[in-house]
Enzyme design. Structure first.
Site, PDB file in Angstrom:
ATOM      1  N   LYS A   4      -4.706  -4.641  14.387  1.00  0.00           N
ATOM      2  CA  LYS A   4      -5.952  -4.521  13.630  1.00  0.00           C
ATOM      3  C   LYS A   4      -7.173  -4.725  14.523  1.00  0.00           C
ATOM      4  O   LYS A   4      -8.198  -4.068  14.325  1.00  0.00           O
ATOM      5  CB  LYS A   4      -5.968  -5.511  12.469  1.00  0.00           C
ATOM      6  CG  LYS A   4      -5.030  -5.119  11.338  1.00  0.00           C
ATOM      7  CD  LYS A   4      -5.167  -6.070  10.166  1.00  0.00           C
ATOM      8  CE  LYS A   4      -4.275  -5.641   9.001  1.00  0.00           C
ATOM      9  NZ  LYS A   4      -4.339  -6.597   7.890  1.00  0.00           N
ATOM     10  N   LYS A  23      -2.754   5.585   3.348  1.00  0.00           N
ATOM     11  CA  LYS A  23      -4.030   6.120   2.867  1.00  0.00           C
ATOM     12  C   LYS A  23      -5.102   6.095   3.940  1.00  0.00           C
ATOM     13  O   LYS A  23      -6.196   6.622   3.745  1.00  0.00           O
ATOM     14  CB  LYS A  23      -4.486   5.382   1.608  1.00  0.00           C
ATOM     15  CG  LYS A  23      -4.777   3.948   1.870  1.00  0.00           C
ATOM     16  CD  LYS A  23      -5.086   3.168   0.611  1.00  0.00           C
ATOM     17  CE  LYS A  23      -5.174   1.715   0.980  1.00  0.00           C
ATOM     18  NZ  LYS A  23      -4.297   0.820   0.305  1.00  0.00           N
ATOM     19  N   LYS A  57       4.467   7.044   8.895  1.00  0.00           N
ATOM     20  CA  LYS A  57       4.528   6.432   7.586  1.00  0.00           C
ATOM     21  C   LYS A  57       3.412   7.003   6.696  1.00  0.00           C
ATOM     22  O   LYS A  57       2.321   7.310   7.192  1.00  0.00           O
ATOM     23  CB  LYS A  57       4.313   4.922   7.790  1.00  0.00           C
ATOM     24  CG  LYS A  57       4.487   4.073   6.573  1.00  0.00           C
ATOM     25  CD  LYS A  57       4.308   2.598   6.935  1.00  0.00           C
ATOM     26  CE  LYS A  57       3.752   1.858   5.737  1.00  0.00           C
ATOM     27  NZ  LYS A  57       3.206   0.550   6.021  1.00  0.00           N
TER      28      LYS A  57
END
Ligand code: TRP
Length: 333
Positions: A115, A200, A197
């Site tokens: 992240k 969104k 994967k």
């Protein structure tokens, strides 16, 4: 709720609409576990503060996710269903557990590294501390089991380490939670790149289908789904990731196992597969979409349901925290 049932905790972040991948891999399990376990499910809004999210968006996403989850079958009568920030003990225990997590341990979390690399402009301390808040979520309720996907295994390990450390420095206080493998473990892949994967955050919106997508958009996305050059419909995730992914989605939405799914497409072509899968998804999502709209049409009712859930969660959380404060030596009235 019977005392003898094992307790399960899980939470989902309100970062936007959920995909059918989240539905198949996570939400369906949460729904299915409600009968066997004493479940607590939260909308993890405090976790979402670690990304730069506008207040209006956080508010909208929180209510939207709560309504989707309820429409999908999370039953606030069976389970304790609530919004994390409404139970202040999460933040309190989060602070306490910070003092039981080592800097080096948190620094090793691969999700933190990923992240931070993705959003270098906002590597805030909350992002670093995120897994400790997650430990607080879990330990607050004396949780036995946490259903976890691969990406959260390391965080659950940290929760166990923290619980054990607290228990050994003070005295046995927390239950040490265990991971539970989901009954439906299927991973759903992107429709436009079946080696990745479904997510969104995919830059190509044709790669994912949202639970609230309109039927015509769902049909279009499946029509464009990437397949391969031959024409055999078999389940072979490595050789035929696109076709296998469509079969996985079909089997989840049609409620049949993989053998039966494959049999239903014997001698058929890809076009037939795509429209049949799209139809199964559209039909499967219809009741969720309708339930969602009903719940969103009565916001006051929804807020009230969530407040009742928070009250039930608080009841357990308060008892845990009073033990924790006592063990720490914090002076209470
Ligand atoms: N971090 C989890 C996710 O993004 C959400 C979450 C927050 C969670 N607290 C939790 C999951 C506690 C399990 C248990 O998927």
């Amino acid at each position: 709720m019977e005392e003898c049932k094992k307790r399960v905790f899980s939470a989902i972040q309100p970062t936007g609409s959920i995909t059918i991948g989240n539905y198949i891999g996570a939400v369906r399990n949460m729904v299915a576990m409600q009968d066997e376990y004493d479940c607590l499910y939260a909308v993890a809004d405090l976790h979402s503060l670690t990304v730069d999210i506008a207040p209006a968006a956080l508010r909208k996403n929180t209510l939207e996710l709560a309504a989707i989850l309820m429409a999908a079958g999370i039953d606030p009568e069976k389970s304790v269903f609530f919004v994390q920030s409404q139970v202040h003990e999460h933040a309190e225990l989060g602070w306490v557990l910070n003092c039981y997590a080592q800097f080096g341990e948190a620094r090793r979390m691969t999700q933190f590294k990923d992240k931070s690399a993705k959003a270098p402009e906002n590597v805030n301390v909350g992002l670093f501390d995120y897994p400790v808040l997650m430990a607080a979520d879990i330990l607050l309720y004396m949780t036995d089991y946490v259903p976890v996907g691969k990406d959260q295994v390391q965080h659950l390990e940290l929760s166990r380490t923290i619980a054990e450390r607290f228990n050994s420095r003070n005295s046995p206080t927390f239950k040490v939670p265990e991971a539970i493998l989901p009954k439906f473990g299927q991973k759903v892949r992107s429709l436009s790149d079946p080696t990745a994967k479904m997510s969104k955050s995919d830059s190509d919106p044709n790669g994912y289908v949202l639970v609230l997508d309109r039927p015509e958009d769902i049909a279009r996305k499946f029509k464009r789904a990437v397949t391969d050059s031959d024409s055999k419909i078999i389940y072979a995730p490595d050789e035929k990731p696109g076709i296998s992914n469509l079969l996985t989605i079909y089997s989840a939405f049609a409620g049949v196992d993989m053998d039966e799914s494959v049999k239903r497409f014997e001698g058929r072509d890809y076009a037939y597969l795509k429209t049949t899968v799209a139809d199964a998804v559209i039909e499967g999502l219809r009741p969720i979409r309708e339930g969602y709209e009903k719940l969103m049409a009565d916001k006051d009712g929804l807020l009230k349901t969530l407040a009742v859930g928070a009250e039930k969660a608080s009841y357990i959380a308060r008892r845990t925290m009073s033990k924790v404060w006592r063990k720490l030596g914090c002076v209470r009235p």
